[in-house]
Write a protein that holds these residues in place. Structure first.
Motif, mmCIF file in Angstrom:
data_model
loop_
_atom_site.group_PDB
_atom_site.id
_atom_site.type_symbol
_atom_site.label_atom_id
_atom_site.label_comp_id
_atom_site.label_asym_id
_atom_site.label_seq_id
_atom_site.Cartn_x
_atom_site.Cartn_y
_atom_site.Cartn_z
ATOM 1 N N GLN A 75 0.818 -1.211 0.000
ATOM 2 C CA GLN A 75 0.000 0.000 0.000
ATOM 3 C C GLN A 75 0.853 1.262 0.000
ATOM 4 N N TYR A 76 2.105 1.136 0.422
ATOM 5 C CA TYR A 76 3.004 2.287 0.422
ATOM 6 C C TYR A 76 3.562 2.572 -0.972
ATOM 7 N N SER A 223 7.064 5.372 -11.890
ATOM 8 C CA SER A 223 5.847 6.103 -11.530
ATOM 9 C C SER A 223 6.024 6.879 -10.238
ATOM 10 N N GLY A 224 7.182 6.696 -9.597
ATOM 11 C CA GLY A 224 7.481 7.432 -8.370
ATOM 12 C C GLY A 224 7.505 6.542 -7.153
ATOM 13 N N LEU A 225 8.373 6.860 -6.216
ATOM 14 C CA LEU A 225 8.476 6.100 -4.969
ATOM 15 C C LEU A 225 7.725 6.786 -3.826
ATOM 16 N N HIS A 226 6.852 7.731 -4.175
ATOM 17 C CA HIS A 226 6.104 8.440 -3.144
ATOM 18 C C HIS A 226 5.077 7.525 -2.488
ATOM 19 N N ASN A 227 4.603 7.935 -1.356
ATOM 20 C CA ASN A 227 3.685 7.141 -0.540
ATOM 21 C C ASN A 227 2.309 7.047 -1.193
ATOM 22 N N ARG A 228 1.801 5.827 -1.381
ATOM 23 C CA ARG A 228 0.473 5.621 -1.964
ATOM 24 C C ARG A 228 -0.560 5.246 -0.908
ATOM 25 N N ILE A 294 -1.434 -5.884 -5.561
ATOM 26 C CA ILE A 294 -1.746 -4.671 -6.315
ATOM 27 C C ILE A 294 -2.182 -5.011 -7.735
ATOM 28 N N ALA A 295 -1.624 -6.088 -8.312
ATOM 29 C CA ALA A 295 -2.046 -6.493 -9.655
ATOM 30 C C ALA A 295 -3.497 -6.952 -9.656
ATOM 31 N N PHE A 296 -3.934 -7.582 -8.576
ATOM 32 C CA PHE A 296 -5.310 -8.058 -8.474
ATOM 33 C C PHE A 296 -6.300 -6.902 -8.573
ATOM 34 N N GLY A 302 -5.858 2.745 -4.293
ATOM 35 C CA GLY A 302 -7.037 3.141 -3.538
ATOM 36 C C GLY A 302 -7.996 1.986 -3.331
ATOM 37 N N ASP A 303 -8.215 1.194 -4.384
ATOM 38 C CA ASP A 303 -9.114 0.039 -4.275
ATOM 39 C C ASP A 303 -8.549 -1.010 -3.324
#
Length: 501
Positions: A75-76, A223-228, A294-296, A302-303
């Motif tokens: 999630q990060y 796509s960036g290493l920022h927090n998701r 995350i692929a799922f 967000g989902d």
């Protein structure tokens, strides 16, 4: 996709390159006698084939962490892939290799005794208590989740007790008792190859299914290493991600398991494949499940977070991914593999607790009566701990687990320094993990930060100023100060030892 594949290659090449280097630093001696060749006892010091030792070590350490922890950690964002790959190679692999290798050289001694010889009697006493508490906590935690998964897999009538979560808790706990008491080659040595197959099937099956359908949905580093994570200001990558993804990168729990396998290893040449290799294998499992999660959800963080927030656990997601991608039969085997992972950590956690206590009080474990003398209190306390809310147990397991890793890494530093070898291979991860653990303990709500009642009391003393949590940046300053003091102390003691030598 490419970032995930790159991370897999980092782990594989890391085993052959960096793993070989740390073996050289340690000084593997193929002709040196091992504990099992010197005093086999038929219970804990039992000579086992190296493939069995590897599978046992792998399953011991591959509990819920590389599966559930990786799912929570992704999630990060893609930064999780980097932590799993680099953490495994430079921190977890070093930690696991030396915790097994040093135990082998010290006649199979358990974790607290190893720490005590290098860091002193005070630390030894603390680690004795701390490690036993952690192992009991692991035993309790790793009963509940597999029982819930078995309930999902087998129980069609939610109102029936038979095959319910409570039923499976009882069955698993009885198994734990037998696995703790019987010789290591009886239950553990015979069942682990079966569990190993199902766990490997789970990992390979999910990987193949993901490659065939959803691998393009895995996010890239570009796509960036920022927090998701949802509410990133409340869920900082540092230190929270490094605690969420513990067993898939580095885990102090592994140091309590390695001595158990060090007592069964017949030659030092197997140290790298067994201890470093099992950590790399666990890192690969963690990468697969992080990517699968995350692929799922087709790359939608967000989902994924919304789903996990709703179900309150990674267990339903593991079940859904397995059934959707592998079908009913494959999904059942995959779930069994996921169930086997925590069970095979829980049983050896309690067994390790028995060995540690036996080492403390110098109680020989050759007879069943002596093993019962040590084990019965462990079983009673574990059962009581199981009554604590699972989410609370898992939170405190997280930071205590990484704190244990900190002590093991500094122990490795002291050991290598005393041997006049390259201790920086342990010092760099030791400094980093000290920062992680201290900042987490100070900052995170489940660390030692103030709970509501304590906040009310302190607020009254401070003219009703509301205090609920220590500021993030203050926690980093505190962690930096503690880390600096520990590092300074290490160099001071090292200098003093050099003078005395």
């Amino acid at each position: 996709m490419y970032s995930f594949i790159f991370s897999i290659f980092v782990l594989v090449f890391g085993y052959f390159i960096y793993g070989k280097y740390i073996s050289k630093v340690f000084g593997v001696d193929n002709k040196r006698s091992t504990p099992v060749t010197l005093h086999p006892d038929g219970v804990d010091f039992v000579r086992l084939p190296v493939w069995k030792v590897f599978l046992i070590q792998f399953l011991n350490i591959a509990g819920l962490g590389p599966i559930f922890g990786a799912i929570m950690g992704i999630q990060y964002g893609p930064a999780a892939f980097l932590w799993i790959a680099l953490g495994t190679i430079f921190a977890g692999g070093v930690h696991d290799f030396f915790s097994g290798a040093i135990s082998l050289r010290k006649d199979g001694k358990s974790f607290p005794e190893i720490v005590g010889e290098e860091l002193g009697m005070t630390v030894k006493q603390v680690m004795r208590c701390f490690s036993v508490v952690l192992l009991i906590m692991v035993g309790a935690v790793f009963v509940i989740n597999p029982a819930q998964l078995l309930d999902l897999l087998t129980n069609s009538n939610p109102d029936a007790w038979f095959l319910s979560t409570e039923f499976w808790i009882l069955i698993i706990f009885v198994y734990y008792i037998l696995a703790t008491l019987l010789p290591v080659d009886k239950i553990i040595g015979n069942l682990y190859p079966v569990f190993g197959f199902t766990l490997l099937f789970m990992a390979v099956g999910v990987l193949v299914a993901m490659i065939g359908s959803s691998i393009s949905d895995i996010p890239e580093f570009t796509s960036g290493l920022h927090n998701r994570y949802p509410n990133p200001e409340e869920n900082k990558i540092f230190p929270l991600m490094f605690v969420s993804i513990a067993c898939g990168a580095i885990s102090g729990f592994h140091a309590t398991q390695s001595p158990m396998m060090a007592r069964c290893l017949c030659n030092e040449k197997y140290l790298r494949p067994v201890f470093y290799g099992s950590m790399v294998a666990e890192g690969i499992v963690a990468l697969i499940w992080a990517a699968a999660a995350i692929a799922f959800f087709h790359g939608n963080f967000g989902d994924l977070s919304a789903y996990l927030a709703e179900v309150k656990s990674a267990a339903p997601l593991v079940n859904e991914i397995s059934i959707t991608w592998l079908g009913a039969f494959g999904g059942a085997l995959a779930i069994i593999g996921v169930v086997a992972a925590p069970i095979t950590s829980g049983d050896t956690a309690l067994r390790s607790a028995r060995l540690i206590i036996a080492d403390i009080f110098k109680i020989k474990q050759s007879t069943i009566v002596r093993r019962l003398l040590v084990s019965v209190p462990i079983f009673i306390i574990t059962y009581i701990v199981m009554k604590i809310d699972y989410t609370v147990l898992w939170r405190y397991f997280g930071w205590s687990n990484q704190t244990l890793a900190v002590f093991m890494l500094w122990t490795i530093c002291a050991y290598l320094a005393r041997q006049k070898k390259n201790y920086f291979i342990a010092m760099i991860p030791a400094i980093f993990m000290t920062m992680v653990s201290v900042s987490y303990i100070v900052y995170a709500p489940e660390g030692f930060s103030f709970d509501n009642r304590l906040a009310e009391i302190i607020a009254q003393k401070l003219n009703d100023i509301s205090i609920t949590q220590i500021d993030y940046y203050i926690s980093l300053v505190i962690a930096a100060i503690v880390t600096t003091v520990i590092t300074f102390t290490f160099f001071k003691k090292k200098q003093k030892r050099n003078i005395n030598d």
